[in-house]
Enzyme design. Structure first.
Site, PDB file in Angstrom:
ATOM      1  N   ARG A  91      41.086  62.596  46.326  1.00  8.47           N
ATOM      2  CA  ARG A  91      41.503  61.423  45.563  1.00  8.47           C
ATOM      3  C   ARG A  91      42.957  61.116  45.937  1.00  8.47           C
ATOM      4  O   ARG A  91      43.764  62.026  46.193  1.00  8.47           O
ATOM      5  CB  ARG A  91      41.383  61.697  44.060  1.00  8.47           C
ATOM      6  N   HIS A  92      43.315  59.851  45.972  1.00  5.86           N
ATOM      7  CA  HIS A  92      44.675  59.445  46.318  1.00  5.86           C
ATOM      8  C   HIS A  92      45.711  60.075  45.385  1.00  5.86           C
ATOM      9  O   HIS A  92      45.388  60.522  44.279  1.00  5.86           O
ATOM     10  CB  HIS A  92      44.802  57.922  46.250  1.00  5.86           C
TER      11      HIS A  92
ATOM     12  N   GLU B 299      51.106  53.747  40.806  1.00 12.00           N
ATOM     13  CA  GLU B 299      51.965  53.155  39.781  1.00 12.00           C
ATOM     14  C   GLU B 299      51.199  52.925  38.481  1.00 12.00           C
ATOM     15  O   GLU B 299      51.745  53.099  37.395  1.00 12.00           O
ATOM     16  CB  GLU B 299      52.554  51.841  40.305  1.00 12.00           C
TER      17      GLU B 299
ATOM     18  N   ARG C  47      46.714  52.602  47.951  1.00  9.15           N
ATOM     19  CA  ARG C  47      47.011  53.922  47.406  1.00  9.15           C
ATOM     20  C   ARG C  47      46.230  55.011  48.127  1.00  9.15           C
ATOM     21  O   ARG C  47      46.719  56.138  48.270  1.00  9.15           O
ATOM     22  CB  ARG C  47      46.761  53.955  45.899  1.00  9.15           C
TER      23      ARG C  47
ATOM     24  N   GLU D  40      37.566  51.982  44.758  1.00 13.99           N
ATOM     25  CA  GLU D  40      37.351  52.458  43.396  1.00 13.99           C
ATOM     26  C   GLU D  40      36.307  51.589  42.679  1.00 13.99           C
ATOM     27  O   GLU D  40      36.017  50.457  43.093  1.00 13.99           O
ATOM     28  CB  GLU D  40      38.694  52.408  42.636  1.00 13.99           C
TER      29      GLU D  40
ATOM     30  N   HIS E 103      38.813  57.395  45.874  1.00 10.04           N
ATOM     31  CA  HIS E 103      39.189  57.174  44.480  1.00 10.04           C
ATOM     32  C   HIS E 103      38.324  58.003  43.541  1.00 10.04           C
ATOM     33  O   HIS E 103      37.249  58.470  43.919  1.00 10.04           O
ATOM     34  CB  HIS E 103      39.066  55.684  44.161  1.00 10.04           C
TER      35      HIS E 103
END
Length: 248
Positions: free
Chosen positions: A8-9, A13, A60, A87, A182
């Protein structure tokens, strides 16, 4: 032995702000970059040497992959990007604070939206500027395939054709593959690989930037799976992900 690492990334933010992100293209935080670099260093120490990598269209994930490969001195390997690893699309929830949404609708409803198998949030309208049909990156994707909202079931149905027809078969040509994506697109892959039930998948929470290793024998049968890293630290990270939809 063949291996696929799901990652997963790193922290984004909107992870930091505890917002529903979905297909919104937000960047990594400084911590997220650091997490990605640490993952790359860990994978290097553990002897991984990827022949090819896969990621989504969202920055991301792309930036996390870039950081990992940089730390492993593998910037040169082929990378394939696909919208099918994006995602889960959160529809009208995208951009909303998860805790505030829990205050308004209740923690149980937010858990259903976040983690259930077949319940999708309300879709975004056709004229909403967030609709993916307006984005250049999806111009080659048929409009009927672009989501306005998704359940996990929808996400899996979008991801699995790519996994079964393109990504997983490429393991025949490489010993190690890396997939950076994601929480929900990866949960769908894990559900498929481990035959997790629709009810049990609600309890799977993937932490950011923790390598999840799947080992296969010569016949590409799954032999074992495990997370790389300190088990106690990973457990706490999973608990933190699970708690994102709770009231403050």
């Amino acid at each position: 032995m063949k291996r696929i690492v799901l990652l997963r990334h790193g922290e984004s933010e909107w992870n930091l702000q505890n917002r529903f992100t979905g297909w919104t293209d937000v960047d990594l935080t400084e911590r997220g970059v650091a997490e990605a670099r640490e993952a790359g260093e860990l994978l290097g120490r553990e002897g991984f040497s990827f022949g090819k990598a896969y990621t989504s269209y969202l920055k991301r994930a792309v930036k996390t992959l870039d950081c990992v490969l940089d730390r492993m001195n593998l910037d040169w390997i082929p990378v394939e990007k696909t919208w099918r690893l994006n995602e889960k699309h959160y529809g009208m929830l995208q951009g909303l604070d998860k805790s505030e949404t829990a205050e308004r609708y209740g923690e149980e409803q937010v858990l259903v939206w976040r983690r259930s198998y077949d319940v999708a949030p309300d879709p975004i309208p056709e004229d909403d500027p967030r609709n993916p049909r307006f984005e250049a990156r999806y111009r080659e994707v048929p409009d009927r395939e672009l989501p306005r909202t998704e359940s996990l079931k929808d996400t899996i149905e979008r991801t699995m054709p790519y996994w079964k027809c393109i990504l997983f078969p490429s393991l025949k040509d490489y010993d190690d593959l890396l997939v950076v994506a994601h929480g929900n697109s990866l949960r769908g892959i894990v559900k498929h690989l481990k035959h997790v039930s629709d009810d049990e998948i609600v309890r799977l929470n993937l932490p950011t930037a923790v390598p999840y290793v799947f080992e296969f024998d010569g016949g590409l049968n799954l032999v074992r799976d495990y997370f790389l890293g300190d088990p106690e630290k990973i457990r706490k990270m999973m608990e933190a992900v699970a708690g994102q939809g709770k009231k403050k």
